[in-house]
Design a protein around this motif. Structure first.
Motif, PDB file in Angstrom:
ATOM      1  N   LEU A  91       0.289  -0.977  -0.097  1.00 56.33           N
ATOM      2  CA  LEU A  91       0.271  -0.178  -0.282  1.00 56.33           C
ATOM      3  C   LEU A  91       0.586   1.269  -0.111  1.00 56.33           C
ATOM      4  CD1 LEU A  91      -3.237  -1.250   2.760  1.00 56.33           C
ATOM      5  CD2 LEU A  91      -3.135  -1.017  -0.020  1.00 56.33           C
ATOM      6  N   GLY A  92       0.369   2.422  -0.317  1.00 53.93           N
ATOM      7  CA  GLY A  92       1.307   3.417  -1.151  1.00 53.93           C
ATOM      8  C   GLY A  92       2.149   3.130  -2.280  1.00 53.93           C
ATOM      9  N   ILE A 142      -6.412   1.676  -6.859  1.00 51.71           N
ATOM     10  CA  ILE A 142      -5.199   2.422  -7.781  1.00 51.71           C
ATOM     11  C   ILE A 142      -5.486   4.240  -7.586  1.00 51.71           C
ATOM     12  CG2 ILE A 142      -3.275   2.835  -9.359  1.00 51.71           C
ATOM     13  CD1 ILE A 142      -4.154  -0.556  -9.727  1.00 51.71           C
ATOM     14  N   ASP A 143      -4.262   4.832  -7.803  1.00 54.77           N
ATOM     15  CA  ASP A 143      -4.672   6.254  -7.171  1.00 54.77           C
ATOM     16  C   ASP A 143      -4.081   6.440  -9.096  1.00 54.77           C
ATOM     17  OD1 ASP A 143      -2.538   7.042  -7.332  1.00 54.77           O
ATOM     18  OD2 ASP A 143      -2.246   7.389  -5.451  1.00 54.77           O
ATOM     19  N   ALA A 144      -4.841   8.427  -9.117  1.00 58.02           N
ATOM     20  CA  ALA A 144      -4.425   8.623 -10.736  1.00 58.02           C
ATOM     21  C   ALA A 144      -2.569   7.851 -11.121  1.00 58.02           C
ATOM     22  CB  ALA A 144      -4.258   9.826 -10.883  1.00 58.02           C
ATOM     23  N   ARG A 145      -1.749   8.135  -9.767  1.00 62.03           N
ATOM     24  CA  ARG A 145      -0.254   7.878 -10.175  1.00 62.03           C
ATOM     25  C   ARG A 145       0.690   6.039 -10.267  1.00 62.03           C
ATOM     26  NH1 ARG A 145       1.626  11.525  -5.423  1.00 62.03           N
ATOM     27  NH2 ARG A 145      -0.096  13.877  -6.666  1.00 62.03           N
ATOM     28  N   SER A 168      -9.884   6.433   1.046  1.00 58.52           N
ATOM     29  CA  SER A 168      -8.144   6.382   0.140  1.00 58.52           C
ATOM     30  C   SER A 168      -8.520   7.495  -0.551  1.00 58.52           C
ATOM     31  CB  SER A 168      -8.286   5.277  -0.893  1.00 58.52           C
ATOM     32  OG  SER A 168      -9.450   3.643  -0.007  1.00 58.52           O
ATOM     33  N   ILE A 169      -9.617   8.462  -1.292  1.00 61.54           N
ATOM     34  CA  ILE A 169      -8.686   9.498  -2.453  1.00 61.54           C
ATOM     35  C   ILE A 169      -8.795  11.357  -1.106  1.00 61.54           C
ATOM     36  CG2 ILE A 169      -9.947   7.967  -4.129  1.00 61.54           C
ATOM     37  CD1 ILE A 169     -12.684   9.454  -3.927  1.00 61.54           C
ATOM     38  N   ARG A 170      -9.523  10.877  -0.161  1.00 61.08           N
ATOM     39  CA  ARG A 170      -9.113  12.405   0.981  1.00 61.08           C
ATOM     40  C   ARG A 170      -7.358  12.594   0.446  1.00 61.08           C
ATOM     41  NH1 ARG A 170     -12.618  10.930   5.542  1.00 61.08           N
ATOM     42  NH2 ARG A 170     -14.478  10.930   4.956  1.00 61.08           N
TER      43      ARG A 170
END
Length: 154
Positions: free
Chosen positions: A26-27, A129-132, A152-154
């Motif tokens: 994660l991360g 998964i985020d945009a990165r 998760s998106i905060r």
């Protein structure tokens, strides 16, 4: 003697072997998902967060998961896209997946490398998964919900 056995059994059960079996931290960045092709040539649309769903039609929980994921993507102001990843033959799996596909839900097939790259050992399994391209959440898709997305998106 019984007490010692219970302690050993509890320690063995609590060992995070499933989490370690996954190739995801994660991360951290996740492996690149290389698609052999897209069902109905529906390529994924850009979105702030992507949920990668590993799927196999022989598991009834996977179908339940797809229903929940489609609902999550159709909510007003949804910022989620879903990519379904399967190893199954396109001609066999496409009719089953079509009712769940949309502008925000796509499916890739023959993704053996995707399963291996992510270290998937059970289905349904998913990774948010985020945009990165960093992992925000992972686990059993039946536990994935709107609160996890929002946190998760905060």
């Amino acid at each position: 003697m019984k007490k010692a056995l219970l302690i050993l059994l509890a320690a063995w059960c609590l060992t995070p072997s499933d989490a370690e079996a996954q190739n995801i931290i994660l991360g951290e960045k996740v492996p690149e998902l290389k698609a052999a092709g897209w069902i109905d040539n529906r390529h994924p649309q850009p979105a702030p967060v992507t949920y990668v769903e590993f799927f196999h039609s022989s598991n009834p929980a996977c179908i339940t998961s797809l229903k929940r994921l489609k609902t999550l993507t159709t909510r007003p102001k949804s910022r989620l896209r879903v990519i379904i990843v399967t190893r199954e033959d396109t001609t066999r799996i496409a009719p089953l997946l079509r009712p769940y596909l949309s502008e925000r839900v796509t499916a890739t097939f023959h993704a053996d490398r995707g399963f291996a790259a992510f270290g998937v050992t059970y289905v349904p399994f998913g990774v948010l998964i985020d945009a990165r391209n960093r992992a925000l959440w992972m686990g059993n898709s039946l536990q994935f919900n709107e609160q996890i997305i929002e946190q998760s998106i905060r």
